[in-house]
Scaffold this motif. Structure first.
Motif, PDB file in Angstrom:
ATOM      1  N   TYR A   9       0.980  -1.188  -0.042  1.00  0.00           N
ATOM      2  CA  TYR A   9       0.091   0.021   0.115  1.00  0.00           C
ATOM      3  C   TYR A   9       0.867   1.227  -0.154  1.00  0.00           C
ATOM      4  CZ  TYR A   9      -3.772  -3.313   1.182  1.00  0.00           C
ATOM      5  OH  TYR A   9      -4.667  -4.192   1.058  1.00  0.00           O
ATOM      6  N   GLY A  10       1.932   1.192   0.614  1.00  0.00           N
ATOM      7  CA  GLY A  10       2.904   2.269   0.670  1.00  0.00           C
ATOM      8  C   GLY A  10       2.426   3.745   1.158  1.00  0.00           C
ATOM      9  N   PHE A  11       1.908   3.487   2.247  1.00  0.00           N
ATOM     10  CA  PHE A  11       1.465   4.715   3.143  1.00  0.00           C
ATOM     11  C   PHE A  11       2.701   4.892   4.107  1.00  0.00           C
ATOM     12  CE2 PHE A  11      -2.710   3.104   1.942  1.00  0.00           C
ATOM     13  CZ  PHE A  11      -2.827   4.090   1.187  1.00  0.00           C
ATOM     14  N   GLU A  12       3.372   6.067   3.912  1.00  0.00           N
ATOM     15  CA  GLU A  12       4.398   6.643   4.798  1.00  0.00           C
ATOM     16  C   GLU A  12       3.741   7.090   6.191  1.00  0.00           C
ATOM     17  OE1 GLU A  12       7.455   9.003   3.082  1.00  0.00           O
ATOM     18  OE2 GLU A  12       8.059   7.452   1.733  1.00  0.00           O
ATOM     19  N   LYS A  13       2.468   7.594   5.950  1.00  0.00           N
ATOM     20  CA  LYS A  13       1.791   8.125   7.258  1.00  0.00           C
ATOM     21  C   LYS A  13       0.419   8.208   6.693  1.00  0.00           C
ATOM     22  CE  LYS A  13       2.015  12.985   5.392  1.00  0.00           C
ATOM     23  NZ  LYS A  13       2.355  14.419   5.649  1.00  0.00           N
ATOM     24  N   PRO A  14      -0.708   7.984   7.706  1.00  0.00           N
ATOM     25  CA  PRO A  14      -2.039   8.163   7.466  1.00  0.00           C
ATOM     26  C   PRO A  14      -2.378   9.316   6.179  1.00  0.00           C
ATOM     27  CG  PRO A  14      -1.646   7.783   9.648  1.00  0.00           C
ATOM     28  CD  PRO A  14      -0.445   8.241   9.096  1.00  0.00           C
ATOM     29  N   SER A  15      -3.050   8.836   5.064  1.00  0.00           N
ATOM     30  CA  SER A  15      -3.322   9.724   4.336  1.00  0.00           C
ATOM     31  C   SER A  15      -4.679   9.228   3.331  1.00  0.00           C
ATOM     32  CB  SER A  15      -2.393  10.355   3.361  1.00  0.00           C
ATOM     33  OG  SER A  15      -2.686  11.201   2.315  1.00  0.00           O
ATOM     34  N   THR A  16      -5.830   9.837   3.711  1.00  0.00           N
ATOM     35  CA  THR A  16      -7.114   9.239   2.994  1.00  0.00           C
ATOM     36  C   THR A  16      -7.002   9.825   1.487  1.00  0.00           C
ATOM     37  OG1 THR A  16      -8.549   9.657   5.103  1.00  0.00           O
ATOM     38  CG2 THR A  16      -9.621   9.715   2.993  1.00  0.00           C
ATOM     39  N   LYS A  17      -6.557  10.966   1.351  1.00  0.00           N
ATOM     40  CA  LYS A  17      -6.170  11.491  -0.133  1.00  0.00           C
ATOM     41  C   LYS A  17      -5.236  10.432  -0.957  1.00  0.00           C
ATOM     42  CE  LYS A  17      -4.404  15.519  -2.450  1.00  0.00           C
ATOM     43  NZ  LYS A  17      -3.785  17.053  -2.489  1.00  0.00           N
ATOM     44  N   ALA A  18      -4.298   9.953  -0.217  1.00  0.00           N
ATOM     45  CA  ALA A  18      -3.388   8.975  -0.978  1.00  0.00           C
ATOM     46  C   ALA A  18      -4.166   7.833  -1.101  1.00  0.00           C
ATOM     47  CB  ALA A  18      -1.961   8.910  -0.240  1.00  0.00           C
ATOM     48  N   ALA A  19      -5.089   7.162  -0.100  1.00  0.00           N
ATOM     49  CA  ALA A  19      -5.730   6.076  -0.274  1.00  0.00           C
ATOM     50  C   ALA A  19      -7.007   6.274  -1.596  1.00  0.00           C
ATOM     51  CB  ALA A  19      -6.430   5.719   0.899  1.00  0.00           C
ATOM     52  N   VAL A  20      -7.366   7.298  -1.733  1.00  0.00           N
ATOM     53  CA  VAL A  20      -8.399   7.564  -2.874  1.00  0.00           C
ATOM     54  C   VAL A  20      -7.568   7.418  -4.153  1.00  0.00           C
ATOM     55  CG1 VAL A  20      -9.979   9.079  -3.799  1.00  0.00           C
ATOM     56  CG2 VAL A  20      -9.838   8.882  -1.368  1.00  0.00           C
ATOM     57  N   ALA A  21      -6.359   8.343  -4.064  1.00  0.00           N
ATOM     58  CA  ALA A  21      -5.710   8.050  -5.241  1.00  0.00           C
ATOM     59  C   ALA A  21      -5.304   6.564  -5.541  1.00  0.00           C
ATOM     60  CB  ALA A  21      -4.394   8.942  -5.101  1.00  0.00           C
ATOM     61  N   LEU A  22      -4.480   5.916  -4.657  1.00  0.00           N
ATOM     62  CA  LEU A  22      -4.481   4.565  -4.936  1.00  0.00           C
ATOM     63  C   LEU A  22      -5.665   3.617  -5.433  1.00  0.00           C
ATOM     64  CD1 LEU A  22      -2.786   1.950  -4.731  1.00  0.00           C
ATOM     65  CD2 LEU A  22      -3.382   1.763  -2.505  1.00  0.00           C
ATOM     66  N   LEU A  23      -6.779   3.937  -5.036  1.00  0.00           N
ATOM     67  CA  LEU A  23      -8.123   2.950  -5.478  1.00  0.00           C
ATOM     68  C   LEU A  23      -8.229   3.498  -6.987  1.00  0.00           C
ATOM     69  CD1 LEU A  23     -10.321   3.298  -2.482  1.00  0.00           C
ATOM     70  CD2 LEU A  23      -8.796   1.281  -3.179  1.00  0.00           C
ATOM     71  N   LYS A  24      -8.221   4.961  -7.218  1.00  0.00           N
ATOM     72  CA  LYS A  24      -8.472   5.516  -8.395  1.00  0.00           C
ATOM     73  C   LYS A  24      -7.565   4.928  -9.528  1.00  0.00           C
ATOM     74  CE  LYS A  24      -9.140   9.828 -10.921  1.00  0.00           C
ATOM     75  NZ  LYS A  24      -9.019  11.215 -10.926  1.00  0.00           N
ATOM     76  N   ALA A  25      -6.209   4.709  -9.089  1.00  0.00           N
ATOM     77  CA  ALA A  25      -5.330   4.165 -10.074  1.00  0.00           C
ATOM     78  C   ALA A  25      -5.494   2.643 -10.339  1.00  0.00           C
ATOM     79  CB  ALA A  25      -3.699   4.466  -9.318  1.00  0.00           C
ATOM     80  N   LEU A  26      -6.133   2.122  -9.394  1.00  0.00           N
ATOM     81  CA  LEU A  26      -6.358   0.617  -9.387  1.00  0.00           C
ATOM     82  C   LEU A  26      -7.602   0.449 -10.063  1.00  0.00           C
ATOM     83  CD1 LEU A  26      -5.218  -0.765  -6.084  1.00  0.00           C
ATOM     84  CD2 LEU A  26      -3.878  -0.882  -8.096  1.00  0.00           C
ATOM     85  N   GLY A  27      -8.314   1.379 -10.562  1.00  0.00           N
ATOM     86  CA  GLY A  27      -9.734   1.342 -11.145  1.00  0.00           C
ATOM     87  C   GLY A  27     -10.895   0.740 -10.106  1.00  0.00           C
ATOM     88  N   LEU A  28     -10.771   1.205  -8.923  1.00  0.00           N
ATOM     89  CA  LEU A  28     -11.668   0.583  -7.634  1.00  0.00           C
ATOM     90  C   LEU A  28     -12.386   1.773  -7.220  1.00  0.00           C
ATOM     91  CD1 LEU A  28      -9.311  -2.003  -5.983  1.00  0.00           C
ATOM     92  CD2 LEU A  28     -10.766  -2.351  -7.753  1.00  0.00           C
ATOM     93  N   GLU A  29     -12.276   3.115  -7.786  1.00  0.00           N
ATOM     94  CA  GLU A  29     -13.037   4.075  -7.118  1.00  0.00           C
ATOM     95  C   GLU A  29     -14.554   4.065  -7.280  1.00  0.00           C
ATOM     96  OE1 GLU A  29     -12.671   8.967  -7.289  1.00  0.00           O
ATOM     97  OE2 GLU A  29     -12.198   7.924  -9.229  1.00  0.00           O
TER      98      GLU A  29
END
Length: 208
Positions: free
Chosen positions: A129-149
């Motif tokens: 998942y690669g989160f260096e710190k808690p970040s909902t913004k980064a999580a949303v970006a990850l899901l969007k990149a994976l096509g899961l948004e």
């Protein structure tokens, strides 16, 4: 063993991981999955509903009227079920709805659920998942990149990956569990299943 692609945080397939065919490549047993999910949902019922019978309600110690000569049906207590403030006849009492589940069936159901996800292209693996710190913004970006948004997701995170848990938990329509909490209902009650490659390998070892 069967190979399955692993994506990075940008949604690109960068590697492959070998997954146990006995866990991710079987014909899903729908009957066992249905049985186990029914048992799980039954065990979640609290069963705390309760009513009082005629022996538990207060009052009613005196016979309401004499036995004979009134033309009415004989009555021994005003706390019988047909009287106002009387006890409930055959009312519910606290009980357990838990059903027994065979361990072999539980594992077969989970293997079937994982295989069904692979068959339906609803299993997504990432390297980390690669989160260096808690970040909902980064999580949303990850899901969007994976096509899961926007999809209804079950996300499996390791027990020690606190940053991933804190990052995903505020996203709507996402349900987060750890590998030890995984069960058949949570594996199938979603539109896609997201986990890391090491978690997928772990399931292949413990469920085989």
């Amino acid at each position: 063993m069967s190979k399955f692609e692993v994506k990075n945080s940008e949604g690109q397939a960068t590697a492959e991981v070998e997954l146990a065919s006995a866990v991710y490549g079987i014909e899903p047993n729908m009957h066992v999955m249905h049985h186990i999910v029914k048992c799980q949902m039954a065990s979640w019922r609290q069963g705390t509903q309760s009513t009082k019978g005629r022996s538990e309600v207060s009052g009613g110690g005196k016979k309401p009227y004499r036995q004979k000569g009134t033309g009415r049906a004989r009555q021994g207590s005003t706390r019988a079920g047909q009287w106002r403030h009387g006890g409930v006849i055959f009312g519910p009492k606290p009980r357990t709805y838990t059903k027994r589940m065979n361990n072999k069936e539980v594992k077969l159901a989970m293997r079937s659920a994982l295989s069904a996800k692979v068959r339906d292209n609803e299993l997504v693996l990432v390297d980390d998942y690669g989160f260096e710190k808690p970040s909902t913004k980064a999580a949303v970006a990850l899901l969007k990149a994976l096509g899961l948004e926007g999809k209804r997701l079950t996300i499996i995170v390791r027990e020690d990956d606190i940053n991933a848990y804190l990052s995903f938990r505020n996203i709507p329509k996402t349900f987060i569990i750890t590998p030890s909490e995984a069960n058949t209902y949570d594996l199938i009650n979603n539109g896609a299943l997201l986990m890391t490659a090491d978690v997928a390998t772990h399931f292949g070892e413990v469920l085989a």
